[in-house]
Design an enzyme around this catalytic site. Structure first.
Site, mmCIF file in Angstrom:
data_model
loop_
_atom_site.group_PDB
_atom_site.id
_atom_site.type_symbol
_atom_site.label_atom_id
_atom_site.label_comp_id
_atom_site.label_asym_id
_atom_site.label_seq_id
_atom_site.Cartn_x
_atom_site.Cartn_y
_atom_site.Cartn_z
ATOM 1 N N CYS A 86 4.954 55.338 20.311
ATOM 2 C CA CYS A 86 6.374 54.488 19.953
ATOM 3 C C CYS A 86 5.726 53.230 20.331
ATOM 4 O O CYS A 86 5.635 52.718 19.373
ATOM 5 C CB CYS A 86 7.227 54.843 21.473
ATOM 6 S SG CYS A 86 9.181 54.255 21.526
ATOM 7 N N HIS A 194 8.020 60.823 20.575
ATOM 8 C CA HIS A 194 7.574 60.906 21.541
ATOM 9 C C HIS A 194 6.905 62.970 21.698
ATOM 10 O O HIS A 194 7.677 63.484 22.891
ATOM 11 C CB HIS A 194 8.302 60.676 23.048
ATOM 12 C CG HIS A 194 8.681 59.351 23.421
ATOM 13 N ND1 HIS A 194 7.352 58.937 24.172
ATOM 14 C CD2 HIS A 194 9.320 58.672 22.560
ATOM 15 C CE1 HIS A 194 7.942 57.261 23.910
ATOM 16 N NE2 HIS A 194 9.308 57.472 23.242
ATOM 17 N N GLU A 196 5.343 63.598 23.579
ATOM 18 C CA GLU A 196 4.697 64.535 25.130
ATOM 19 C C GLU A 196 5.914 64.919 25.614
ATOM 20 O O GLU A 196 5.428 65.148 27.356
ATOM 21 C CB GLU A 196 3.802 63.051 26.245
ATOM 22 C CG GLU A 196 4.514 61.954 26.316
ATOM 23 C CD GLU A 196 5.236 60.830 25.158
ATOM 24 O OE1 GLU A 196 5.654 59.756 25.903
ATOM 25 O OE2 GLU A 196 4.875 61.428 24.100
#
Length: 224
Positions: A86, A194, A196
């Site tokens: 991002c 994302h 994560e």
């Protein structure tokens, strides 16, 4: 044990999440500070999501001048695996480690959704545990997430196989549905979604994102 650095900039939001993902993958997360020029001898680096410097000027533009980025650009050009997520992707574009640029989403609003991606390139340091054509689901959350580049650059990315992920159902107007790209060497990858936030059961839409970090772990061990 492989050591993967996570850089914190003023306004980073997902640095702790990225460090947690690194730990769950079996590597040691190392906190790196934007104002230092030291990479602390890490084996790979993650630039996390957030709104560094409040996205003033342009998203990622001010962070590209941070002291640590000078060291990171040199290390990336020498082969260090680097992942930009991002805002991290935006920073990599601003430093020209990756091609193209980011502008506001076509709808001019913040997008937050569980996003399906199609894997296009499994030959990078961050994606070799995926299968080409595989579809994965990870969260997407951004306002300046529309990937753009001129036609010759887009043709070059396509022709050299440097498109790593495409959106399944384009959420922000990105050219050619591009969600993530790599450099020619395959050690630097950037994407807007994302991974994560999709690394453990019960938290996020899937665990599809964990293989980003385990891929880097095995890549760094193989190069040790």
């Amino acid at each position: 044990m492989s050591r993967i650095g996570v850089i914190t900039f003023p306004g980073s939001l997902d640095d702790r999440d990225a460090a947690r993902a690194v730990r769950l993958a079996g590597a040691e997360p190392v906190r790196l500070w934007h104002a230092s020029d030291s990479l602390a001898g890490v084996d790979a680096v993650v630039l996390p999501g957030g709104f560094s410097y409040g996205d003033y000027l342009r998203a990622g533009a001010l962070s590209s001048f941070a002291p640590i980025m000078t060291s990171l650009v040199d290390a990336a050009n020498a082969g260090l695996p680097v992942l930009g997520i991002c805002n991290g992707f935006q920073i990599l574009c601003e430093t020209h480690l990756l091609a193209g640029a980011m502008i506001k989403n076509t709808q001019l609003t913040f997008v937050c959704t569980d996003q399906v991606l199609r894997v296009e390139n499994t030959c990078t340091a961050w994606t070799h545990q995926y299968s080409e054509g595989e579809q994965i689901t990870v969260p997407l959350k951004n306002q300046d997430g529309q990937f753009i580049a001129d036609e010759s650059t887009l043709d070059e990315l396509e022709g050299e196989g440097r498109v790593v992920f495409r959106y399944v159902g384009n959420p922000n107007g990105s050219r050619r549905d591009i969600a993530g790209i790599t450099n020619a060497r395959g050690n630097v990858v950037g994407l807007m979604p994302h991974p994560e936030h999709a690394v453990e059961p019960g938290f996020g839409p899937s665990t599809d994102g964990l293989r980003f970090f385990s891929s880097a772990l095995t890549a760094t061990l193989a190069g040790a």
